[in-house]
Design a protein around this motif. Sequence first.
Motif, PDB file in Angstrom:
ATOM      1  N   VAL A  89       0.840  -1.198   0.000  1.00  0.00           N
ATOM      2  CA  VAL A  89       0.000   0.000   0.000  1.00  0.00           C
ATOM      3  C   VAL A  89       0.871   1.242   0.000  1.00  0.00           C
ATOM      4  O   VAL A  89       1.871   1.311   0.706  1.00  0.00           O
ATOM      5  CB  VAL A  89      -0.897   0.025   1.263  1.00  0.00           C
ATOM      6  N   LYS A  90       0.508   2.196  -0.819  1.00  0.00           N
ATOM      7  CA  LYS A  90       1.234   3.462  -0.837  1.00  0.00           C
ATOM      8  C   LYS A  90       0.251   4.621  -0.951  1.00  0.00           C
ATOM      9  O   LYS A  90      -0.062   5.072  -2.039  1.00  0.00           O
ATOM     10  CB  LYS A  90       2.208   3.467  -2.019  1.00  0.00           C
ATOM     11  N   PRO A  91      -0.285   5.069   0.169  1.00  0.00           N
ATOM     12  CA  PRO A  91      -1.197   6.218   0.124  1.00  0.00           C
ATOM     13  C   PRO A  91      -0.386   7.513   0.239  1.00  0.00           C
ATOM     14  O   PRO A  91       0.315   7.702   1.215  1.00  0.00           O
ATOM     15  CB  PRO A  91      -2.076   6.015   1.357  1.00  0.00           C
ATOM     16  N   GLU A  92      -0.486   8.331  -0.730  1.00  0.00           N
ATOM     17  CA  GLU A  92       0.438   9.462  -0.824  1.00  0.00           C
ATOM     18  C   GLU A  92      -0.305  10.804  -0.766  1.00  0.00           C
ATOM     19  O   GLU A  92      -1.335  10.971  -1.407  1.00  0.00           O
ATOM     20  CB  GLU A  92       1.126   9.352  -2.188  1.00  0.00           C
ATOM     21  N   LEU A  93       0.246  11.728   0.006  1.00  0.00           N
ATOM     22  CA  LEU A  93      -0.321  13.079   0.039  1.00  0.00           C
ATOM     23  C   LEU A  93       0.731  14.047  -0.471  1.00  0.00           C
ATOM     24  O   LEU A  93       1.881  13.989  -0.053  1.00  0.00           O
ATOM     25  CB  LEU A  93      -0.685  13.488   1.469  1.00  0.00           C
ATOM     26  N   GLU A  94       0.336  14.925  -1.351  1.00  0.00           N
ATOM     27  CA  GLU A  94       1.280  15.907  -1.873  1.00  0.00           C
ATOM     28  C   GLU A  94       0.573  17.252  -1.817  1.00  0.00           C
ATOM     29  O   GLU A  94      -0.343  17.507  -2.583  1.00  0.00           O
ATOM     30  CB  GLU A  94       1.599  15.543  -3.325  1.00  0.00           C
ATOM     31  N   ILE A  95       0.977  18.081  -0.864  1.00  0.00           N
ATOM     32  CA  ILE A  95       0.154  19.247  -0.563  1.00  0.00           C
ATOM     33  C   ILE A  95       0.927  20.550  -0.663  1.00  0.00           C
ATOM     34  O   ILE A  95       1.952  20.734  -0.020  1.00  0.00           O
ATOM     35  CB  ILE A  95      -0.491  19.071   0.829  1.00  0.00           C
ATOM     36  N   ALA A 110      -6.234  13.739   4.861  1.00  0.00           N
ATOM     37  CA  ALA A 110      -5.839  12.655   5.741  1.00  0.00           C
ATOM     38  C   ALA A 110      -5.849  11.353   4.975  1.00  0.00           C
ATOM     39  O   ALA A 110      -6.596  11.202   4.003  1.00  0.00           O
ATOM     40  CB  ALA A 110      -6.799  12.563   6.925  1.00  0.00           C
ATOM     41  N   HIS A 111      -4.999  10.457   5.370  1.00  0.00           N
ATOM     42  CA  HIS A 111      -5.147   9.109   4.840  1.00  0.00           C
ATOM     43  C   HIS A 111      -4.882   8.101   5.945  1.00  0.00           C
ATOM     44  O   HIS A 111      -4.192   8.361   6.921  1.00  0.00           O
ATOM     45  CB  HIS A 111      -4.272   8.861   3.615  1.00  0.00           C
ATOM     46  N   GLY A 112      -5.489   6.958   5.775  1.00  0.00           N
ATOM     47  CA  GLY A 112      -5.308   5.908   6.749  1.00  0.00           C
ATOM     48  C   GLY A 112      -5.170   4.594   6.032  1.00  0.00           C
ATOM     49  O   GLY A 112      -5.636   4.430   4.908  1.00  0.00           O
ATOM     50  N   ALA A 140       3.718  20.178   2.036  1.00  0.00           N
ATOM     51  CA  ALA A 140       3.904  19.056   2.960  1.00  0.00           C
ATOM     52  C   ALA A 140       3.468  17.791   2.243  1.00  0.00           C
ATOM     53  O   ALA A 140       2.394  17.758   1.651  1.00  0.00           O
ATOM     54  CB  ALA A 140       3.061  19.260   4.208  1.00  0.00           C
ATOM     55  N   HIS A 141       4.317  16.806   2.256  1.00  0.00           N
ATOM     56  CA  HIS A 141       4.035  15.601   1.484  1.00  0.00           C
ATOM     57  C   HIS A 141       4.236  14.358   2.330  1.00  0.00           C
ATOM     58  O   HIS A 141       5.091  14.337   3.207  1.00  0.00           O
ATOM     59  CB  HIS A 141       4.936  15.551   0.253  1.00  0.00           C
ATOM     60  N   THR A 142       3.469  13.349   2.028  1.00  0.00           N
ATOM     61  CA  THR A 142       3.568  12.101   2.777  1.00  0.00           C
ATOM     62  C   THR A 142       3.628  10.957   1.791  1.00  0.00           C
ATOM     63  O   THR A 142       2.744  10.817   0.953  1.00  0.00           O
ATOM     64  CB  THR A 142       2.332  11.917   3.686  1.00  0.00           C
ATOM     65  N   PRO A 187       4.160   7.123   2.224  1.00  0.00           N
ATOM     66  CA  PRO A 187       4.437   5.898   2.965  1.00  0.00           C
ATOM     67  C   PRO A 187       4.365   4.662   2.062  1.00  0.00           C
ATOM     68  O   PRO A 187       3.566   4.623   1.126  1.00  0.00           O
ATOM     69  CB  PRO A 187       3.315   5.862   3.990  1.00  0.00           C
ATOM     70  N   ILE A 241       3.750   0.654   2.507  1.00  0.00           N
ATOM     71  CA  ILE A 241       3.356  -0.338   3.499  1.00  0.00           C
ATOM     72  C   ILE A 241       3.307  -1.683   2.793  1.00  0.00           C
ATOM     73  O   ILE A 241       2.528  -1.866   1.870  1.00  0.00           O
ATOM     74  CB  ILE A 241       1.984   0.019   4.107  1.00  0.00           C
ATOM     75  N   HIS A 245      -1.734   2.791   9.781  1.00  0.00           N
ATOM     76  CA  HIS A 245      -1.063   4.007   9.342  1.00  0.00           C
ATOM     77  C   HIS A 245      -2.085   5.124   9.287  1.00  0.00           C
ATOM     78  O   HIS A 245      -3.173   4.943   8.771  1.00  0.00           O
ATOM     79  CB  HIS A 245      -0.473   3.769   7.948  1.00  0.00           C
ATOM     80  N   ALA A 292      -2.336   9.512   8.581  1.00  0.00           N
ATOM     81  CA  ALA A 292      -1.636  10.749   8.287  1.00  0.00           C
ATOM     82  C   ALA A 292      -2.641  11.868   8.155  1.00  0.00           C
ATOM     83  O   ALA A 292      -3.737  11.677   7.648  1.00  0.00           O
ATOM     84  CB  ALA A 292      -0.854  10.602   6.992  1.00  0.00           C
TER      85      ALA A 292
END
Lengths: 425, 490
Positions: free
Chosen positions: A350-356, A364-366, B411-413, B415, B417, B428, B430
């Motif tokens: 799984v790769k949930p990505e936020l680019e803000i 948000a991601h979970g 701001a970037h995330t 991850p 998994i 997880h 965020a």
Amino acid sequence: MTAQNQRVLSAAETGFVEAFAATHGKQSDGLSEARRAAMARFEAAGLPHRRIEEYHYTDLKAKLRSAIALSARAEVAAPGALGEVETQGRLVFVNGRFDAALSNVEALAGKISVSAWAEKAEAPAHDTAAFPRADALVDLNTAFVQGGATITVAGGEKLEKAVEIVHVAKGEGASFSRIDLVVEAGADVLVLESYQGDSGAYLRNTLTTLEVGDNAKLTWVKLQEEAESATHLASASANLGKGAELSQFLFDAGSGLSRSQFAVAFNGEGSNAALRGVSLLKGDSHADITLSVDHKVPECDSREYFKAIVDDKARSVFQGQILVKPDAQKTDGQMMVQSLLLSESAEVNVKPELEIFADDVQCAHGSTTGEIDEDLLFYLRARGIPEKEARKILILAFLGEVIDELDDARIGPLLTSRISNWLHV
Amino acid sequence: MAAVQETIDHVKSIDVDQYKYGFVTDIESELAPKGLNEDIIRFISAKKDEPEWMLNWRLDAFQRWKTMEEPEWARVNYPKIDFEDLHYYAAPKTQEGPKSLDEVDPELLETYKKLGIPLSEQEVLAGIAPENRVAVDAVFDSVSVATTFKEELAKAGVIFCPISEAIREHPELVQKYLGSVVPVSDNFYATLNSAVFSDGSFVYIPEGVRCPMELSTYFRINERNTGQFERTLIIAEKGSYVSYLEGCTAPQRDENQLHAAVVELVAHEDAEIKYSTVQNWFPGDSEGKGGIYNFVTKRGDCRGANSKIAWTQVETGSAITWKYPSCILRGDNSVGEFYSIAISNGHQQVDSGTKMIHLGKNTSSRIISKGISAGVSQNTYRGQVSAHRKAKNARNFTQCDSLLIGDKCGAHTVPYIESKNATAVFEHEATTSKISDDQMFYCQARGLNEEEAVALIVNGFVRDVIQQLPMEFAVEAQKLINISLEGSVG
């Protein structure tokens, strides 16, 4: 960089290059230029592999080993009804080509115009700008596309019943089809799309472009129920106007290898996109869902909610990206992905990505990954429910949450019955 | 007129280029010629009086490095580094190795005083709170010039010395462990470090020993245009415990400086290593000019059962940070933790996170990452959590929160998994948000000015991580956060 120049084409890549030369090499129809350009890009880049970030978990170069011929025209019996859902009008594609005899577009007259085109006819230019970058699957589709249709829902038309699109595969070739769906301002439509095939080791590559106009609403339900030996490679892009609403549901249960990529772009303020789906995987199937949502303008909401059941040696991949551009203030982006592993050798990536790039946003991601909770199982068994049955109940409840959130009475029962069928096989 | 002057002073005081620790100490130093080749490596090795095997190890790394390409996947942009235009060795000129503090170059001590390192106050420290003593192995540019508390540590059997000394005095330990966690050809910068590392710390905690004090190293980059290639190796034998602190500041510079450190931790059965970092290198001026490039490879190996490694970091400095302190959870029941505060302001770029590789049974890990972006900076969390086939009952909890201050930062995330075991449970979450108007209003209504309000809210936001820091660092870190965010509002 020398490595790129000296790149050796794999058997599958060579197969595509040769097939192109044989079928489109000397043509000069309207599509040829676009076809040639796409083929040139494909030839230069090849099939995507694990070193390409977007394909890190789905190495198509390694997975597509041998060359596959292009599919031939075929005749099939009319596909049965998709389930208990009220429909009006139906488009049937066989091996990538529109089949007028099996379709029923007359029923749509006046509200929806359908313009189907065949292999050699001039195909309309397509806009894949929503895709974040050039993509090999889109290029292959552009190069080889065998048939397609432009479906336009007239402005203000609100249709209660579903429009069906059924893609049937027969034999072993590679099929390439394209659907362009335009929902004009203020219209509201439900599209139910199914992909199915006989037991052949066929490959399907589809491209869907969606235009949802101002204040229009599109509900797009896709049932991926290809044969186990099949490869399903689907690309879709959506452009949303002002106040538009897109609700998508992916029922992902077939084919040994699948990749469903969907790129959504918000072009008008106040619109809303909800992408949801369930993946049911067993055997040694590999299913990849890759999403990207591009918040270009302020005040749009996006929601991604996916669940996967992974049994046996199956492998589930989810990649989701929410991009919030500098001007997209007041964005609300939520992503949730949950996976349930049923076997020791199952695998989830799984790769949930936020680019803000904007500050006044809520994103948000979970993600959760695990097996069935022993306590829950115990609770049910203590009430006399056999373990096998208890597991099914818990899985159905787990997946049911996504269908509940979709909250569409027209298709909820159809999805629930499909899940319970899968569980009881 | 006075008011105008006051405004000017005020603006000056909050400008990011008024780097608090920006000064150059004027100490004679010995430089290797610019450029990188086998001769330079031989020169460094000879300077360090290294045995043959070490030189060969370096040369082997150099051969491999020549075949490698600079990684480009991180979300950072910077002009290409000319590796031929750097000095790979700089040492303060000292006639004889100083035997006590009195012999240390007074200017050097002055430098530390400016940095607030209580090196010359060790007796005072020792007198007031003997249980809170901090041993300092001060690294001034590339050579350790003063090592304190050695005797007491020696009594406990703890080896705490510059790695160059360890290579000479304890070759069997160094040979056994060096490169066993971060292999020579692990990545571009780690390989470069393996070839040219100048100095660093070596810590060995024998079986069953609880290190009697917190160990601390202060790094400082002082010579113009010298790459700093630190190498740290910490080994905790069965049942031992050590807490290691690392703090960094650097003088102001015009040109970018490269820092590529490698830190290796090995925790054997029942051992615990706590590694804390406060990083406050020069972040570049208000135009984004200058600043440190911080490309660090940090990795801990929980080799034995029930071992534990915890990374805590407060990252406020550097123009570019590229850093992923990781844990390999090899031993059954081992625990990995990562607590991070990454603050970026001005033109800073941060791409940081962690890797938790679950290999053993019943391993667990926890990741708490707090990213704060202000100015026109970019702050990325990039992390990986993976469970391998045999990692039965692996557990992970990850929380990544980002706070945006201003509308020009990002701001970037990212991850990753990966679970290959059904019994592994990974969670997880965020979030990304800004400081709400309500929070600001609440604070300001109580008489705090805007900047104080932001500092208060941010300190609350990062509290989970601050709590993980040893006392000495927690206070410093809190101050640092306030300084880092100066000028980010209004």
